[in-house]
Write an enzyme that holds these catalytic residues in place. Sequence first.
Site, PDB file in Angstrom:
ATOM      1  N   TYR A  57       9.587 -56.403  29.306  1.00 30.76           N
ATOM      2  CA  TYR A  57      10.125 -55.587  28.347  1.00 30.76           C
ATOM      3  C   TYR A  57      11.866 -55.863  28.172  1.00 30.76           C
ATOM      4  CZ  TYR A  57       6.015 -52.683  28.404  1.00 30.76           C
ATOM      5  OH  TYR A  57       4.719 -52.141  28.694  1.00 30.76           O
ATOM      6  N   SER A 211       0.503 -47.123  23.534  1.00 30.87           N
ATOM      7  CA  SER A 211       0.211 -46.912  21.989  1.00 30.87           C
ATOM      8  C   SER A 211      -0.454 -45.809  21.300  1.00 30.87           C
ATOM      9  CB  SER A 211       0.082 -48.513  21.575  1.00 30.87           C
ATOM     10  OG  SER A 211       0.984 -49.208  21.397  1.00 30.87           O
ATOM     11  N   PRO A 212      -0.090 -44.539  21.917  1.00 29.47           N
ATOM     12  CA  PRO A 212      -1.097 -43.309  21.179  1.00 29.47           C
ATOM     13  C   PRO A 212      -0.812 -43.303  19.835  1.00 29.47           C
ATOM     14  CG  PRO A 212       0.849 -42.605  22.588  1.00 29.47           C
ATOM     15  CD  PRO A 212       0.816 -44.061  22.800  1.00 29.47           C
ATOM     16  N   LEU A 213       0.405 -43.707  19.335  1.00 31.07           N
ATOM     17  CA  LEU A 213       0.519 -43.608  17.867  1.00 31.07           C
ATOM     18  C   LEU A 213       0.418 -44.864  17.155  1.00 31.07           C
ATOM     19  CD1 LEU A 213       3.828 -41.306  17.981  1.00 31.07           C
ATOM     20  CD2 LEU A 213       1.325 -40.551  17.738  1.00 31.07           C
ATOM     21  N   ALA A 214      -0.356 -45.828  17.791  1.00 25.89           N
ATOM     22  CA  ALA A 214      -0.562 -47.352  17.103  1.00 25.89           C
ATOM     23  C   ALA A 214       0.976 -47.685  16.659  1.00 25.89           C
ATOM     24  CB  ALA A 214      -1.584 -47.184  16.017  1.00 25.89           C
ATOM     25  N   GLY A 216       3.649 -46.062  15.857  1.00 24.71           N
ATOM     26  CA  GLY A 216       4.277 -45.366  15.007  1.00 24.71           C
ATOM     27  C   GLY A 216       3.389 -45.092  13.764  1.00 24.71           C
ATOM     28  N   GLY A 220       2.759 -40.962  10.747  1.00 26.31           N
ATOM     29  CA  GLY A 220       2.712 -40.521   9.033  1.00 26.31           C
ATOM     30  C   GLY A 220       3.803 -41.254   8.447  1.00 26.31           C
ATOM     31  N   LYS A 221       4.803 -41.796   9.277  1.00 30.91           N
ATOM     32  CA  LYS A 221       5.832 -42.590   8.530  1.00 30.91           C
ATOM     33  C   LYS A 221       5.742 -43.778   7.606  1.00 30.91           C
ATOM     34  CE  LYS A 221       9.000 -44.612  11.516  1.00 30.91           C
ATOM     35  NZ  LYS A 221       9.372 -44.550  12.691  1.00 30.91           N
TER      36      LYS A 221
HETATM   37  N1  LIG Z   1       0.269 -52.322  29.043  1.00 23.87           N
HETATM   38  C1  LIG Z   1       0.807 -52.737  28.125  1.00 23.87           C
HETATM   39  O1  LIG Z   1       0.199 -53.836  27.769  1.00 23.87           O
HETATM   40  C2  LIG Z   1       1.486 -51.882  26.944  1.00 23.87           C
HETATM   41  C3  LIG Z   1       1.664 -52.214  25.557  1.00 23.87           C
HETATM   42  C4  LIG Z   1       2.556 -51.516  24.910  1.00 23.87           C
HETATM   43  C5  LIG Z   1       3.159 -50.398  25.366  1.00 23.87           C
HETATM   44  N2  LIG Z   1       2.964 -50.047  26.394  1.00 23.87           N
HETATM   45  C6  LIG Z   1       3.632 -48.898  27.255  1.00 23.87           C
HETATM   46  O2  LIG Z   1       3.502 -47.642  26.528  1.00 23.87           O
HETATM   47  C7  LIG Z   1       4.531 -47.275  25.924  1.00 23.87           C
HETATM   48  C8  LIG Z   1       4.413 -46.582  24.659  1.00 23.87           C
HETATM   49  O3  LIG Z   1       3.820 -47.530  23.777  1.00 23.87           O
HETATM   50  P1  LIG Z   1       4.584 -47.467  22.289  1.00 23.87           P
HETATM   51  O4  LIG Z   1       5.720 -47.555  22.042  1.00 23.87           O
HETATM   52  O5  LIG Z   1       3.650 -48.724  21.557  1.00 23.87           O
HETATM   53  O6  LIG Z   1       3.799 -46.192  21.593  1.00 23.87           O
HETATM   54  P2  LIG Z   1       3.706 -45.668  20.207  1.00 23.87           P
HETATM   55  O7  LIG Z   1       3.582 -43.964  20.520  1.00 23.87           O
HETATM   56  O8  LIG Z   1       2.295 -46.057  19.870  1.00 23.87           O
HETATM   57  O9  LIG Z   1       4.708 -45.931  19.303  1.00 23.87           O
HETATM   58  C9  LIG Z   1       6.002 -45.487  19.518  1.00 23.87           C
HETATM   59  C10 LIG Z   1       7.021 -45.711  18.211  1.00 23.87           C
HETATM   60  O10 LIG Z   1       6.459 -45.290  17.255  1.00 23.87           O
HETATM   61  C11 LIG Z   1       7.514 -44.595  16.601  1.00 23.87           C
HETATM   62  N3  LIG Z   1       7.577 -43.043  16.651  1.00 23.87           N
HETATM   63  C12 LIG Z   1       7.153 -42.447  18.033  1.00 23.87           C
HETATM   64  N4  LIG Z   1       7.148 -41.244  17.828  1.00 23.87           N
HETATM   65  C13 LIG Z   1       7.341 -40.884  16.747  1.00 23.87           C
HETATM   66  C14 LIG Z   1       7.712 -39.647  16.043  1.00 23.87           C
HETATM   67  N5  LIG Z   1       7.318 -38.494  16.423  1.00 23.87           N
HETATM   68  N6  LIG Z   1       8.039 -39.783  14.456  1.00 23.87           N
HETATM   69  C15 LIG Z   1       8.024 -41.029  13.985  1.00 23.87           C
HETATM   70  N7  LIG Z   1       7.940 -41.971  14.590  1.00 23.87           N
HETATM   71  C16 LIG Z   1       7.705 -42.258  15.938  1.00 23.87           C
HETATM   72  C17 LIG Z   1       8.893 -45.196  17.115  1.00 23.87           C
HETATM   73  O11 LIG Z   1       9.145 -46.442  16.538  1.00 23.87           O
HETATM   74  P3  LIG Z   1      10.192 -46.668  15.503  1.00 23.87           P
HETATM   75  O12 LIG Z   1      11.272 -45.720  15.466  1.00 23.87           O
HETATM   76  O13 LIG Z   1      10.336 -48.449  15.611  1.00 23.87           O
HETATM   77  O14 LIG Z   1       9.098 -46.532  14.213  1.00 23.87           O
HETATM   78  C18 LIG Z   1       8.540 -45.407  18.879  1.00 23.87           C
HETATM   79  O15 LIG Z   1       9.013 -46.491  19.551  1.00 23.87           O
HETATM   80  C19 LIG Z   1       5.655 -48.551  25.933  1.00 23.87           C
HETATM   81  O16 LIG Z   1       7.039 -48.014  25.708  1.00 23.87           O
HETATM   82  C20 LIG Z   1       5.166 -49.024  27.129  1.00 23.87           C
HETATM   83  O17 LIG Z   1       5.816 -48.623  28.260  1.00 23.87           O
HETATM   84  C21 LIG Z   1       2.245 -50.944  27.497  1.00 23.87           C
END
Ligand SMILES: NC(=O)c1ccc[n+]([C@@H]2O[C@H](COP(=O)([O-])OP(=O)(O)OC[C@H]3O[C@@H](n4cnc5c(N)ncnc54)[C@H](OP(=O)(O)O)[C@@H]3O)[C@@H](O)[C@H]2O)c1
Length: 372
Positions: A57, A211-214, A216, A220-221
């Site tokens: 990362y 990536s629970p929010l895919a 972002g 809904g953004k």
């Molecule tokens: N094992 C693996 O291969 C793997 C792969 C991916 C991730 N991960 C881990 O999982 C974690 C989470 O993954 P992810 O970042 O993809 O999770 P996610 O919840 O799918 O996406 C997070 C992104 O969505 C946007 N966001 C989050 N909350 C929001 C809200 N309330 N309102 C509006 N926008 C929102 C932000 O991006 P913007 O501000 O840019 O829109 C944020 O960085 C990572 O940090 C990492 O530690 C692991």
Amino acid sequence: MDYYTLGNTGLKVSRLALGTMTFGNDWGWGADEANARQLFDAYLEAGGNFIDTADLYTNGNSERLLGQFVKETGSRDRVVITTKFTYNAEPGNPNAGGNGRKNILRAVEGSLQRLGTDYIDVYMLHTWDRMTPAQEVMRTFDDLVRSGKVRHVALSNAPAWYVARAQTLAGERHLEPICTVQLEYSLVERHIEFEYVSLAQHLGTGIMVWSPLASGLLSGKYKPSQAGVEGSGRLAQLANSGNPAFDKFTKENWAIVAELETVAKELDRSMAQVAINWIANRPSVASVIIGATKLYQLQDNLAALEFEIPAELQQRLDEISRPQIHFPYTFFEPSTQGMFYGGATVGNKPTSYSQPIVVEGSGMAIATASDS
Ligand SMILES: NC(=O)c1ccc[n+]([C@@H]2O[C@H](COP(=O)([O-])OP(=O)(O)OC[C@H]3O[C@@H](n4cnc5c(N)ncnc54)[C@H](OP(=O)(O)O)[C@@H]3O)[C@@H](O)[C@H]2O)c1
């Protein structure tokens, strides 16, 4: 903040883990140091203790910043740190990547140094390299646990057969078992349900969701528009990157987003909260990693478990997002399973692989109805 045991271990972790893939702006869609510190502080203040990073990362800066924040707050004993290896750190050197013993032993030293710690709570294989035998990985993991550099071990992004082989070898050869499997899982990516939900139940691993929010989408953004897609953030930047993890602007996904919006309105909750709540309460899920680039996002997401989604609304989300079933999983549906018993009632009615019995409060499900 509730704490659950992670898989079959005695390690107590928050149901909501903090993702630090956004710590550092090296990839162009993260949070700078000041912002990342705010995210870290807010998470700890909310009672969170489970933090996920990787050597990959932000080119190692995620681990560096995390190590720095942990040191500044004196929180090393309190936090549970997961970090990962697999991705190559040295162009031209094939042994500076992958899952072989040589790379694992190289990578662990780098992570310990960047994190400024002498142990890693959960050391994780980041992605299956299609080559290294499970025996080599599990034996190296076991050596690391015995050396004290690592407390628990885990796999991410590996096929179910490989996870099952690794866990079985660990059991038979008295090696350290896997405590969790980290996988992408959300309302728009449910394919792990075909294998990993029952795998986690049978092997006692628990699933750690990424990536629970895919990325972002489920906040809904983003909105479909005549011009393409409206909305800015990581997903807008990476939608055409060729990486399937960011290929989320599809017709099927917009339908899921629309239903999620309706359900969130009925609950008077943000879409992000409902999406996180829904996935956190799926069978076998031990922990959900929430990610953010801004404090308001993290605060929004941290409140995701403060309410319950009524069964009828859960059902609506389940139906709109249910993935199509392919062979051989079609054979595990009640319609085929019912043909085995000559019409007799045998124990519980066989149920779909996707409907396990959840043991309340354990953080994971331990048996399927068809097992009993
Ligand atoms: N094992 C693996 O291969 C793997 C792969 C991916 C991730 N991960 C881990 O999982 C974690 C989470 O993954 P992810 O970042 O993809 O999770 P996610 O919840 O799918 O996406 C997070 C992104 O969505 C946007 N966001 C989050 N909350 C929001 C809200 N309330 N309102 C509006 N926008 C929102 C932000 O991006 P913007 O501000 O840019 O829109 C944020 O960085 C990572 O940090 C990492 O530690 C692991």
